[in-house]
Scaffold this active site. Structure first.
Site, mmCIF file in Angstrom:
data_model
loop_
_atom_site.group_PDB
_atom_site.id
_atom_site.type_symbol
_atom_site.label_atom_id
_atom_site.label_comp_id
_atom_site.label_asym_id
_atom_site.label_seq_id
_atom_site.Cartn_x
_atom_site.Cartn_y
_atom_site.Cartn_z
ATOM 1 N N LYS A 175 0.848 -1.207 0.000
ATOM 2 C CA LYS A 175 0.000 0.000 0.000
ATOM 3 C C LYS A 175 0.875 1.247 0.000
ATOM 4 O O LYS A 175 0.605 2.203 -0.736
ATOM 5 C CB LYS A 175 -0.946 -0.014 1.206
ATOM 6 C CG LYS A 175 -2.132 -0.938 0.973
ATOM 7 C CD LYS A 175 -2.898 -1.304 2.220
ATOM 8 C CE LYS A 175 -3.879 -2.421 1.884
ATOM 9 N NZ LYS A 175 -4.458 -3.074 3.049
ATOM 10 N N GLN B 29 -5.650 -2.350 9.252
ATOM 11 C CA GLN B 29 -5.349 -3.614 8.575
ATOM 12 C C GLN B 29 -5.926 -4.793 9.361
ATOM 13 O O GLN B 29 -5.668 -4.940 10.548
ATOM 14 C CB GLN B 29 -3.813 -3.750 8.430
ATOM 15 C CG GLN B 29 -3.367 -4.963 7.644
ATOM 16 C CD GLN B 29 -3.795 -4.916 6.184
ATOM 17 O OE1 GLN B 29 -3.625 -3.912 5.510
ATOM 18 N NE2 GLN B 29 -4.375 -6.013 5.698
ATOM 19 N N ASP C 282 -11.994 1.792 3.254
ATOM 20 C CA ASP C 282 -12.292 0.372 3.016
ATOM 21 C C ASP C 282 -13.782 0.162 2.741
ATOM 22 O O ASP C 282 -14.185 -0.901 2.279
ATOM 23 C CB ASP C 282 -11.887 -0.462 4.246
ATOM 24 C CG ASP C 282 -10.553 -1.167 4.041
ATOM 25 O OD1 ASP C 282 -10.163 -1.373 2.877
ATOM 26 O OD2 ASP C 282 -9.910 -1.508 5.050
#
Ligand code: NAD
Length: 305
Positions: free
Chosen positions: A53, A97, A120
């Site tokens: 990322k 995460q 997300d």
């Protein structure tokens, strides 16, 4: 033989679009978008994802802020970090995460992220907007899958789509996005009866299950388009011999290296029946990060709108 849908190439296109828009913002004197990634613990796969990322952020000109916390971090400390990031005007997107180490409540953490920074797309507010068909931050993997289908010009209206898997990350949002585009959608899952027959009804089959080689060639309707979201590591030679019967190179790799990555679909078998298939690796995997950066840019644009 089916066409291979190259996810890496499409991810490159999506990232280039983000890079150009970020460049245009900078030229207009606007600040660069910022993505904060929170990694709790030492999970090796998560470390790789977080690294990837950061690399993608650098490529498109998005600021990347990494926050690493030890595995024994109390929930209150994680909450406080999320609160700080919610209030930070240089942060447009916050990503916690997953999976979080045992002892931490991931739903609580995800619900604490401001919906405006929830890149997300897991916050109930954004899930609700998706359900209503309204603009909002949507989960990265299905969003990028839709972008891939649009790029290849697949007409979804009236199409019979089957989504295998009902997770909140992939299966459910994917089904909603297909429905929004007027496909006739079936969601199948671990309790579905006669899964092969349900799959055979699909003009578009999306597999998001996490079971290596579950979908056999005989489950696929001739000419169907197959998106394989699953990412599985196979180490078992007997399993490999079964699922890679039509992929001698993969089987040889497994024998030589002791482990290979594969999807939920038996790629070699699917290639003989379907009209188009995503490979694993190189299919849906690279698209997810492209979806994340697209979301981060969108969040930055909304913050100023
Ligand atoms: P999950 O474990 O949350 O959900 C799996 C779903 O599959 C469940 O709804 C379950 O009902 C269904 N299922 C399980 N076993 C089944 C079976 N035998 N038959 C039919 N259905 C079954 O998983 P997830 O987070 O949705 O991820 C699914 C897969 O996609 C995993 O391999 C994951 O690694 C991968 N994934 C890939 C990306 C990407 O970037 N390509 C992103 C997210 C997830």
């Amino acid at each position: 033989m089916a066409t291979i849908l190259d996810g890496k190439a499409h991810a490159d296109r999506m990232l280039e679009e983000v890079r150009l828009r970020v460049e245009a913002r900078a030229a207009a004197g606007q600040r660069l978008p910022g993505l904060a990634v929170v990694l709790v613990g030492e999970d090796p796969a998560s470390q790789v994802y977080v690294r990837n990322k950061a690399t993608a952020c650098a490529r498109v000109g998005v600021h990347s802020f990494e926050h690493r916390l030890p595995a024994d971090t109390p929930q209150a400390v994680l909450d406080a970090l999320i609160d700080r990031l919610n209030a930070d005007p240089t942060v447009d997107g916050i990503l916690v995460q997953l999976p979080l180490p045992g002892g931490l409540d991931s739903k609580r953490a995800l619900h604490r992220i401001s919906p405006a920074k929830d890149v997300d797309g897991f916050h109930p507010m954004n899930q609700g907007l998706l359900l209503e068909g309204l603009p909002g931050l949507r989960p990265c993997t299905p969003t990028a899958c839709m972008s891939l289908l649009a790029h290849h010009g697949l007409a979804l209206k009236g199409l019979r789509a089957v989504v295998l898997g009902r997770s909140e990350i992939v299966g459910k949002p994917m089904a909603l996005m297909l429905l929004e585009q007027h496909a006739t959608v079936t969601i199948a899952h671990s309790r579905t009866q006669d899964l092969p027959a349900v799959c055979r009804e699909a003009d578009l089959l999306v597999a998001a299950v996490g079971r290596p080689g579950l979908v056999e060639g005989s489950w696929i309707r001739p000419g169907a388009v197959v998106l394989d979201v699953g990412i599985n590591r196979v180490q078992d030679l007997d399993l490999g011999a079964r699922i890679f019967a039509a992929e001698p190179t993969k089987l040889a790799n497994l024998q030589a290296k002791g482990a290979v990555l594969c999807g939920d679909v038996r790629f070699g078998e699917a290639m003989r029946v379907a009209s188009a298939v995503t490979p694993v690796p190189g299919g849906v995997g690279p698209l997810t990060i492209a979806g994340l950066l697209t979301n981060t840019l969108w969040a930055a644009e909304q913050a100023e709108a």
